[in-house]
Motif scaffolding. Structure first.
Motif, PDB file in Angstrom:
ATOM      1  N   PHE A  40      11.959   1.937 -10.421  1.00 57.61           N
ATOM      2  CA  PHE A  40      12.220   1.670  -9.012  1.00 57.61           C
ATOM      3  C   PHE A  40      10.891   1.521  -8.283  1.00 57.61           C
ATOM      4  CE2 PHE A  40      11.940   6.231  -9.477  1.00 57.61           C
ATOM      5  CZ  PHE A  40      11.212   6.651  -8.368  1.00 57.61           C
ATOM      6  N   ASP A  41      10.942   0.893  -7.140  1.00 55.62           N
ATOM      7  CA  ASP A  41       9.786   0.809  -6.267  1.00 55.62           C
ATOM      8  C   ASP A  41      10.117   1.548  -4.980  1.00 55.62           C
ATOM      9  OD1 ASP A  41      11.677  -1.103  -5.509  1.00 55.62           O
ATOM     10  OD2 ASP A  41      10.187  -2.547  -4.839  1.00 55.62           O
ATOM     11  N   TYR A  42       9.075   1.909  -4.270  1.00 55.52           N
ATOM     12  CA  TYR A  42       9.297   2.622  -3.013  1.00 55.52           C
ATOM     13  C   TYR A  42       8.115   2.421  -2.072  1.00 55.52           C
ATOM     14  CZ  TYR A  42       6.131   6.276  -4.729  1.00 55.52           C
ATOM     15  OH  TYR A  42       5.032   6.957  -5.197  1.00 55.52           O
ATOM     16  N   PRO A  43       8.373   2.436  -0.773  1.00 55.97           N
ATOM     17  CA  PRO A  43       7.287   2.324   0.196  1.00 55.97           C
ATOM     18  C   PRO A  43       6.606   3.688   0.371  1.00 55.97           C
ATOM     19  CG  PRO A  43       9.388   2.414   1.336  1.00 55.97           C
ATOM     20  CD  PRO A  43       9.687   2.430  -0.138  1.00 55.97           C
ATOM     21  N   VAL A  44       5.305   3.657   0.466  1.00 57.13           N
ATOM     22  CA  VAL A  44       4.551   4.902   0.608  1.00 57.13           C
ATOM     23  C   VAL A  44       4.394   5.264   2.079  1.00 57.13           C
ATOM     24  CG1 VAL A  44       3.322   4.630  -1.573  1.00 57.13           C
ATOM     25  CG2 VAL A  44       2.324   3.706   0.508  1.00 57.13           C
ATOM     26  N   ILE A  45       4.199   6.533   2.327  1.00 60.10           N
ATOM     27  CA  ILE A  45       4.072   7.036   3.694  1.00 60.10           C
ATOM     28  C   ILE A  45       2.897   6.386   4.408  1.00 60.10           C
ATOM     29  CG2 ILE A  45       3.474   9.074   5.069  1.00 60.10           C
ATOM     30  CD1 ILE A  45       5.261  10.689   3.170  1.00 60.10           C
ATOM     31  N   CYS A  46       1.755   6.340   3.750  1.00 65.01           N
ATOM     32  CA  CYS A  46       0.600   5.685   4.380  1.00 65.01           C
ATOM     33  C   CYS A  46       0.706   4.191   4.077  1.00 65.01           C
ATOM     34  CB  CYS A  46      -0.709   6.267   3.879  1.00 65.01           C
ATOM     35  SG  CYS A  46      -0.882   6.287   2.088  1.00 65.01           S
ATOM     36  N   GLY A  47       1.496   3.520   4.895  1.00 59.29           N
ATOM     37  CA  GLY A  47       1.824   2.120   4.674  1.00 59.29           C
ATOM     38  C   GLY A  47       0.644   1.190   4.864  1.00 59.29           C
ATOM     39  N   SER A  48       0.961  -0.058   5.060  1.00 59.79           N
ATOM     40  CA  SER A  48      -0.055  -1.088   5.193  1.00 59.79           C
ATOM     41  C   SER A  48       0.446  -2.148   6.161  1.00 59.79           C
ATOM     42  CB  SER A  48      -0.305  -1.731   3.832  1.00 59.79           C
ATOM     43  OG  SER A  48       0.851  -2.449   3.436  1.00 59.79           O
ATOM     44  N   LYS A  49      -0.405  -3.127   6.412  1.00 59.28           N
ATOM     45  CA  LYS A  49      -0.011  -4.245   7.265  1.00 59.28           C
ATOM     46  C   LYS A  49       1.202  -4.958   6.650  1.00 59.28           C
ATOM     47  CE  LYS A  49      -1.800  -8.470   9.335  1.00 59.28           C
ATOM     48  NZ  LYS A  49      -2.948  -9.362   9.461  1.00 59.28           N
ATOM     49  N   GLU A  50       1.209  -5.107   5.314  1.00 59.21           N
ATOM     50  CA  GLU A  50       2.333  -5.755   4.627  1.00 59.21           C
ATOM     51  C   GLU A  50       3.622  -4.959   4.814  1.00 59.21           C
ATOM     52  OE1 GLU A  50       1.606  -7.482   0.598  1.00 59.21           O
ATOM     53  OE2 GLU A  50      -0.431  -6.784   0.987  1.00 59.21           O
ATOM     54  N   TYR A  69       7.826   7.456   1.200  1.00 53.30           N
ATOM     55  CA  TYR A  69       7.649   8.636   0.363  1.00 53.30           C
ATOM     56  C   TYR A  69       6.188   8.869  -0.005  1.00 53.30           C
ATOM     57  CZ  TYR A  69      12.635   7.917  -0.445  1.00 53.30           C
ATOM     58  OH  TYR A  69      13.988   7.743  -0.284  1.00 53.30           O
ATOM     59  N   SER A  70       5.879  10.111  -0.239  1.00 58.25           N
ATOM     60  CA  SER A  70       4.608  10.473  -0.868  1.00 58.25           C
ATOM     61  C   SER A  70       4.882  10.606  -2.375  1.00 58.25           C
ATOM     62  CB  SER A  70       4.094  11.809  -0.322  1.00 58.25           C
ATOM     63  OG  SER A  70       4.938  12.872  -0.739  1.00 58.25           O
ATOM     64  N   TYR A  71       3.816  10.595  -3.158  1.00 57.48           N
ATOM     65  CA  TYR A  71       3.981  10.799  -4.600  1.00 57.48           C
ATOM     66  C   TYR A  71       4.670  12.135  -4.864  1.00 57.48           C
ATOM     67  CZ  TYR A  71       2.962  11.553  -9.500  1.00 57.48           C
ATOM     68  OH  TYR A  71       3.080  11.820 -10.851  1.00 57.48           O
ATOM     69  N   ASP A  72       4.264  13.172  -4.151  1.00 62.71           N
ATOM     70  CA  ASP A  72       4.859  14.499  -4.363  1.00 62.71           C
ATOM     71  C   ASP A  72       6.357  14.512  -4.079  1.00 62.71           C
ATOM     72  OD1 ASP A  72       2.417  15.556  -5.145  1.00 62.71           O
ATOM     73  OD2 ASP A  72       1.946  16.381  -3.165  1.00 62.71           O
ATOM     74  N   LYS A 110      -4.505 -16.790  -6.142  1.00 67.00           N
ATOM     75  CA  LYS A 110      -4.368 -15.439  -6.690  1.00 67.00           C
ATOM     76  C   LYS A 110      -3.091 -14.764  -6.201  1.00 67.00           C
ATOM     77  CE  LYS A 110      -9.156 -14.399  -7.627  1.00 67.00           C
ATOM     78  NZ  LYS A 110     -10.228 -13.426  -7.451  1.00 67.00           N
ATOM     79  N   LEU A 111      -2.525 -13.959  -7.079  1.00 65.85           N
ATOM     80  CA  LEU A 111      -1.359 -13.135  -6.759  1.00 65.85           C
ATOM     81  C   LEU A 111      -1.805 -11.682  -6.692  1.00 65.85           C
ATOM     82  CD1 LEU A 111       1.281 -14.668  -9.199  1.00 65.85           C
ATOM     83  CD2 LEU A 111       1.051 -15.098  -6.760  1.00 65.85           C
ATOM     84  N   HIS A 112      -1.109 -10.908  -5.878  1.00 66.04           N
ATOM     85  CA  HIS A 112      -1.368  -9.471  -5.815  1.00 66.04           C
ATOM     86  C   HIS A 112      -0.074  -8.746  -5.479  1.00 66.04           C
ATOM     87  CE1 HIS A 112      -1.575 -10.567  -1.564  1.00 66.04           C
ATOM     88  NE2 HIS A 112      -1.300  -9.304  -1.298  1.00 66.04           N
ATOM     89  N   ALA A 113       0.010  -7.521  -5.906  1.00 73.24           N
ATOM     90  CA  ALA A 113       1.163  -6.684  -5.575  1.00 73.24           C
ATOM     91  C   ALA A 113       1.063  -6.285  -4.109  1.00 73.24           C
ATOM     92  CB  ALA A 113       1.184  -5.441  -6.463  1.00 73.24           C
ATOM     93  N   PRO A 114       2.198  -6.095  -3.455  1.00 75.03           N
ATOM     94  CA  PRO A 114       2.151  -5.734  -2.033  1.00 75.03           C
ATOM     95  C   PRO A 114       1.548  -4.340  -1.814  1.00 75.03           C
ATOM     96  CG  PRO A 114       4.403  -5.665  -2.865  1.00 75.03           C
ATOM     97  CD  PRO A 114       3.557  -6.222  -3.960  1.00 75.03           C
ATOM     98  N   GLU A 115       0.668  -4.259  -0.837  1.00 71.26           N
ATOM     99  CA  GLU A 115       0.089  -2.968  -0.460  1.00 71.26           C
ATOM    100  C   GLU A 115       1.189  -2.100   0.148  1.00 71.26           C
ATOM    101  OE1 GLU A 115      -3.014  -1.825  -0.972  1.00 71.26           O
ATOM    102  OE2 GLU A 115      -3.516  -3.694  -2.001  1.00 71.26           O
ATOM    103  N   GLY A 116       1.062  -0.791  -0.024  1.00 70.70           N
ATOM    104  CA  GLY A 116       2.021   0.132   0.578  1.00 70.70           C
ATOM    105  C   GLY A 116       3.274   0.322  -0.238  1.00 70.70           C
ATOM    106  N   VAL A 117       3.277  -0.181  -1.478  1.00 65.58           N
ATOM    107  CA  VAL A 117       4.423  -0.052  -2.370  1.00 65.58           C
ATOM    108  C   VAL A 117       3.934   0.472  -3.718  1.00 65.58           C
ATOM    109  CG1 VAL A 117       6.247  -1.296  -3.599  1.00 65.58           C
ATOM    110  CG2 VAL A 117       5.690  -1.912  -1.244  1.00 65.58           C
TER     111      VAL A 117
END
Length: 127
Positions: A40-50, A69-72, A110-117
């Motif tokens: 699964f993927d999830y958005p992190v608490i310290c997000g990003s512009k994306e 979510y945080s990792y913890d 170039k491709l990149h994974a979305p920041e904040g995920v």
């Protein structure tokens, strides 16, 4: 269930409350045998512009991103449901692992994974 199973919940955690997400993990755990896996993927608490842009897009479609979510928090939720984290990758690790070869051949596109995920692979542990 007695057969190893692979489950994907990509793109789902964003639209669930934390309680709903934990409830789904618990329900999956009762149906999966030890050694089965879940990605699964999830958005992190310290997000990003994306992440902010994605939240606005979701609102425009009458959807709401309900949790970050945080990792913890992820580790705690998985452990409570009987899962262990097998692999956990943030955006930079995802880009390095999956797009490096493509980016070397296509430097102008170039491709990149979305920041904040982050992406997580969890395995149901034996009791």
């Amino acid at each position: 269930m007695s057969r190893l199973t692979f489950c994907s919940m990509l793109g789902i955690s964003y639209y669930l409350t934390k309680n709903e997400f934990c409830s789904i993990l618990g329900a999956l755990s009762t149906q999966l045998c030890d050694g089965s896996s879940l990605v699964f993927d999830y958005p992190v608490i310290c997000g990003s512009k994306e992440t902010d842009i994605n939240e606005q897009l979701a609102k425009g479609a009458d959807e709401e991103m309900k949790s970050k979510y945080s990792y913890d928090e992820i580790e705690t939720a998985l452990s409570a449901a009987g899962f262990l984290i097998y692999e956990h990758l943030d955006a930079s690790e995802l880009t390095k692992n999956f797009f490096t070869s493509y980016n070397a051949v296509n430097p102008q596109h170039k491709l990149h994974a979305p920041e904040g995920v982050c992406c997580c692979l969890a395995v149901k542990k034996g009791l």
